[in-house]
Design a protein around this motif. Structure first.
Motif, short mmCIF file in Angstrom:
data_model
loop_
_atom_site.label_atom_id
_atom_site.label_comp_id
_atom_site.label_asym_id
_atom_site.label_seq_id
_atom_site.Cartn_x
_atom_site.Cartn_y
_atom_site.Cartn_z
N ASN A 168 -29.21 -19.81 -22.90
CA ASN A 168 -27.87 -19.85 -23.53
C ASN A 168 -27.83 -18.73 -24.59
O ASN A 168 -26.79 -18.12 -24.94
CB ASN A 168 -27.45 -21.26 -24.22
N LYS A 169 -28.71 -18.38 -25.12
CA LYS A 169 -28.92 -17.15 -25.99
C LYS A 169 -29.03 -15.76 -25.45
O LYS A 169 -28.67 -14.69 -26.09
CB LYS A 169 -29.95 -17.26 -26.94
N ASP A 183 -31.95 -23.74 -24.29
CA ASP A 183 -31.49 -22.90 -25.52
C ASP A 183 -31.64 -21.41 -25.13
O ASP A 183 -30.94 -20.48 -25.63
CB ASP A 183 -32.30 -23.24 -26.59
N ASN A 232 -35.66 -28.22 -22.68
CA ASN A 232 -34.61 -27.86 -23.72
C ASN A 232 -34.62 -26.63 -24.47
O ASN A 232 -33.75 -25.79 -24.61
CB ASN A 232 -34.43 -28.95 -24.96
N ARG A 233 -35.96 -26.09 -24.55
CA ARG A 233 -36.14 -24.82 -25.18
C ARG A 233 -35.74 -23.71 -24.11
O ARG A 233 -35.03 -22.64 -24.36
CB ARG A 233 -37.64 -24.58 -25.49
#
Length: 387
Positions: free
Chosen positions: A138-139, A135, A131-132
């Motif tokens: 996506n950033k 994230d 999940n990290r």
């Protein structure tokens, strides 16, 4: 003076002797010594019914269950067996009686469960890292990304799949170990459970005995050829006289293998072989495992014995007759059948040549000593039952 005393003493002795022996004879009397005053010669006017004298074979034996098994503790097991039944339970075949826990296997299962916990934590950490990574992806601006989202998913999914394989292996190992963790002992036949009250190292965990009983006896070689399977038998309990009917169900063709001592082999009794015999019982009422019984096999005419009804007594629901056994009155418990006029058929309980007491002029009861002489009246009176 001394002479005079001697004469007085002689005179006294003479008077005593005359009183004891001469006077009673003159008046027709007889001297009596002690408390016995014609007790065994009194005429009781007893009327008898005589059982026909026929050849018989006697078999002594002990009542045993048809099936029995005692379960001893397994010395290889370090754990205490857990009993799954209660004392007195009647269980069906395949019922679990008790189980052992294999402590070593329990430790292996615990180890595998610890491994599963670690693998579950590892899997959760992979998902968090995954999940990290998503994230961060996506950033990051599109032009600065050095990998694709698909590549991130593929990498972390591979890690999850690897952990899942380890989890599957541990679960399969636990399932396999669980089948071996507890060793159960099951009943092989329908029976009654008996759990010893005193627990010592020699006591079995429990015993299982079938409700069916038979008599295990022996017959010597002299009588072996006189009997046959299915031959009827009258059986009585030695301790209390309870009688039942039955039959021979098995005769062993071979004697038990025993080693005779020199003293035994040199005698006629010791050289005579014995053979195992089993007898089935038509009724188990009043019969217990371990009772000693005697079976009587009639070899002559098997015609039913009809005894006059007036000879039969009843006490506590049991019918019996009184028998003159060589001058002593004894009781024989009997099993009766159909009535035939003034008589009734006796199926079991009597012995060949028994002298059954029908009536007497005076009350006769079990334990009395009786004689054969007549008294003056000649009148017969019913025999009272012993209270």
């Amino acid at each position: 003076m001394k002479k005079k005393k001697i004469m007085v003493i002689v005179g006294v002795i003479a008077v005593v002797l005359i009183g004891l022996f001469i006077l009673p004879n003159l008046f027709g009397g007889k001297p009596t010594v002690g408390p016995e005053k014609n007790a065994n010669t009194e005429d009781l006017g007893i009327e008898y019914f005589e059982v026909p004298d026929i050849e018989q074979v006697y078999i002594n034996g002990v009542v045993q269950p048809e099936q029995a098994e005692a379960f001893s503790k397994d010395a290889k097991m370090t754990s205490t067996p857990e009993i799954k039944v209660n004392n007195g339970d009647v269980v069906e075949p395949e019922t679990i009686l008790f189980t052992y826990e294999d402590k070593e296997i329990t430790k292996e299962i615990e180890s595998q469960n610890n491994t599963l916990s670690k693998l579950a934590t590892k899997k959760q950490n992979i998902y968090k890292k995954w999940n990290r990574a998503i994230d961060n992806y996506n950033k990051t601006k599109a032009e600065e990304r050095n990998t694709t989202g698909a590549a991130i998913d593929e990498q972390h999914q591979a890690e999850v799949d690897s952990v899942d394989e380890e989890i599957l292996f541990s679960n399969e190992t636990i399932a396999d170990l669980s089948t071996k963790q507890f060793i159960s002992t099951k009943a092989k036949f329908k029976g009654r459970v008996s759990i010893p009250e005193v627990k010592d190292e020699n006591a079995p965990i429990l015993r299982l005995t079938s409700d069916g009983l038979y008599v295990a006896g022996k017959v010597n070689e002299k009588d072996l050829m006189k009997i046959a399977v299915d031959q009827k038998a009258n059986l009585s309990v030695v301790s209390n006289g309870t009688s039942v009917t039955g039959k021979i169900s098995y005769i062993d063709d071979n004697p038990p293998e025993t080693k005779a001592t020199p003293s035994e082999s040199s005698s006629a009794e010791g050289s005579m072989s014995t053979y195992n015999v089993k007898l089935s019982l038509d009724s188990l009422e009043g019969i217990k495992n371990g009772y000693h019984m005697q079976a009587t096999i009639n070899l002559g005419d098997n015609k039913a014995i009809e005894v006059p009804k007036k000879a039969i007594h009843e006490q506590d629901g049991k019918k019996y007759v009184l028998v003159n056994d060589f001058g002593s009155v004894i009781r024989r418990d009997i099993q009766v059948g159909e009535e035939k006029g003034e008589n009734i058929v006796v199926n079991s309980g009597l012995e060949s040549a028994d002298r059954i007491i029908l009536s007497s002029k005076k009350e006769v009861k079990e334990g009395d000593l009786i004689g054969e002489s007549k008294d003056e009246t000649g009148e017969a009176a019913p025999i009272a039952a012993k209270e």
